[in-house]
Write a protein that holds these residues in place. Structure first.
Motif, PDB file in Angstrom:
ATOM      1  N   GLN A 112       0.826  -1.206   0.000  1.00 17.33           N
ATOM      2  CA  GLN A 112       0.000   0.000   0.000  1.00 17.33           C
ATOM      3  C   GLN A 112       0.863   1.258   0.000  1.00 17.33           C
ATOM      4  N   GLN A 113       1.896   1.243   0.819  1.00 17.47           N
ATOM      5  CA  GLN A 113       2.763   2.418   0.912  1.00 17.47           C
ATOM      6  C   GLN A 113       3.485   2.678  -0.416  1.00 17.47           C
ATOM      7  N   ARG A 114       4.005   1.617  -1.036  1.00 13.83           N
ATOM      8  CA  ARG A 114       4.746   1.786  -2.283  1.00 13.83           C
ATOM      9  C   ARG A 114       3.836   2.169  -3.442  1.00 13.83           C
ATOM     10  N   VAL A 115       2.633   1.616  -3.471  1.00 11.77           N
ATOM     11  CA  VAL A 115       1.676   1.973  -4.525  1.00 11.77           C
ATOM     12  C   VAL A 115       1.304   3.447  -4.421  1.00 11.77           C
ATOM     13  N   HIS A 116       1.040   3.936  -3.221  1.00 12.55           N
ATOM     14  CA  HIS A 116       0.656   5.335  -3.045  1.00 12.55           C
ATOM     15  C   HIS A 116       1.822   6.276  -3.356  1.00 12.55           C
TER      16      HIS A 116
END
Length: 355
Positions: A112-116
């Motif tokens: 989630q962090q890397r996608v955002h």
């Protein structure tokens, strides 16, 4: 450091089908290398060899200290962006971007962090819940790039990623690509037949023909010092004027006119010359080397006219770029030739001759 090194790569499909013959090159961290050439020159096959989608007949693919020649594509830590984008139509933008991370069993919180993070970088944050069918061509292209970036790969591979975009959007995305990969500081290998993309994006350009590198240089040198007649004719728009001329003594004969020959050893009996349209000008009384001819065609390019001039006493035509505000005779025209702007090529091999 994730230096990419290709050593004597060759790919042979059949006795007479050898799209990659013997290619060696190095791409350093932060370097943007474009493989440029016409259809069938071997550039996409070379990219597939780097990615592991094809196995070489001979040679090696090395990243850093690791020989990846026989390593499967999924284990090479390379990200590839295709011409077709290859997005999953039933998945959201967020799910498409996260695909490679899920395959590698990355923890959900990190995904989630890397996608955002990558979505913010590419201006996709407001589109994460949409599906590819709800996106424009440029947005889909950015999703494909985001899917590559989110992996944090050692090497980026891009196979004609802008070819499906219209001209205006291609220019916009090209600017975004240049800025984006300057920040990544990873080796980038980019395949295109579009010389504008190659000249504007690259730190190095490899011009390919028939499975061999014809020239590997920065874009500026490719343009100003083409290694042979093929590179000279392929790179540049409008195309370079290329003429095959006879030589008499220290002069090259162009119809009723002649051009001074530099000192070559031995002096050739025939030679090919190249002159870019922008390196010709309308002659004045002060110009020492001039040719004259009749106008056969005028093409309007907005801020410039491309004028085709049939040289007097010759079957040759020279094209010149002219400011439309300049006054000149519409039927007959006199051109000035700058001898320092002439490119000389061996008539038999096509190789550049340096005086």
């Amino acid at each position: 450091m994730a230096q990419l090194k290709l050593q004597n790569l060759r790919k042979q499909f059949a006795p007479n089908v050898v799209p990659v013959k013997d290619i060696s090159l190095t791409v350093d961290d932060g370097e943007f290398l474009t493989l440029l050439g016409p259809s069938g020159c071997g550039k996409s096959t070379l990219l597939r060899l780097i990615a592991g989608l094809e196995q070489p007949t001979a040679g090696q693919v090395v990243v850093g200290e690791n020989n990846l020649t026989h390593i499967p594509p999924g284990d090479r830590n390379m990200a590839m962006v295709f011409q077709s984008y290859a997005l999953y139509p039933h998945m959201t933008v967020a799910a498409n971007i996260a695909t490679s991370l899920k395959i590698r069993k990355t923890p959900p919180g990190e995904i989630q962090q890397r996608v955002h993070t990558v979505a913010d970088t590419l201006g996709l944050s407001h589109l994460l819940d949409r599906k590819p069918g709800q996106l424009s061509g440029g947005q889909r292209q950015r999703v494909a790039l985001a899917r590559a970036l989110v992996r944090n790969p050692e090497v980026f591979l891009l196979d004609e990623p802008l070819s499906n975009l219209d001209a205006l959007l291609r220019e916009q995305v090209r600017e975004e690509l240049k800025e984006l990969f300057e920040k990544q500081n990873k080796p980038v290998v980019y395949v295109t037949h579009d010389q504008t993309e190659a000249m504007t994006l690259s730190s190095q350009v490899a011009v390919l023909l028939d499975g061999l590198i014809q020239q590997l240089d920065p874009p500026s040198r490719i343009y100003t010092h083409p290694a042979n007649k093929f590179v000279a004719g392929f790179v540049g728009s409008p195309q370079m004027n290329l003429l095959a001329l006879e030589c008499q003594g220290d002069r090259a004969i162009l119809g009723d006119f002649s051009l001074p020959l530099p000192s070559f050893s031995p002096q050739p009996s025939g030679i090919d010359i190249g002159i870019r349209p922008e390196d010709l000008s309308l002659a004045t009384e002060d110009d020492k080397i001039t040719v004259q001819g009749s106008v056969s065609l005028v093409e309007h390019f907005g801020r410039e006219l491309l004028v085709s001039v049939k040289i007097k006493g010759s079957h040759h035509t020279l094209r010149i770029l002219i400011n439309p505000d300049l006054q000149w005779e519409k039927e007959d025209i006199k051109l000035a030739v700058n001898p320092h702007r002439i490119h000389w090529f061996d008539e038999k091999t096509g190789d550049r001759l340096n005086p």
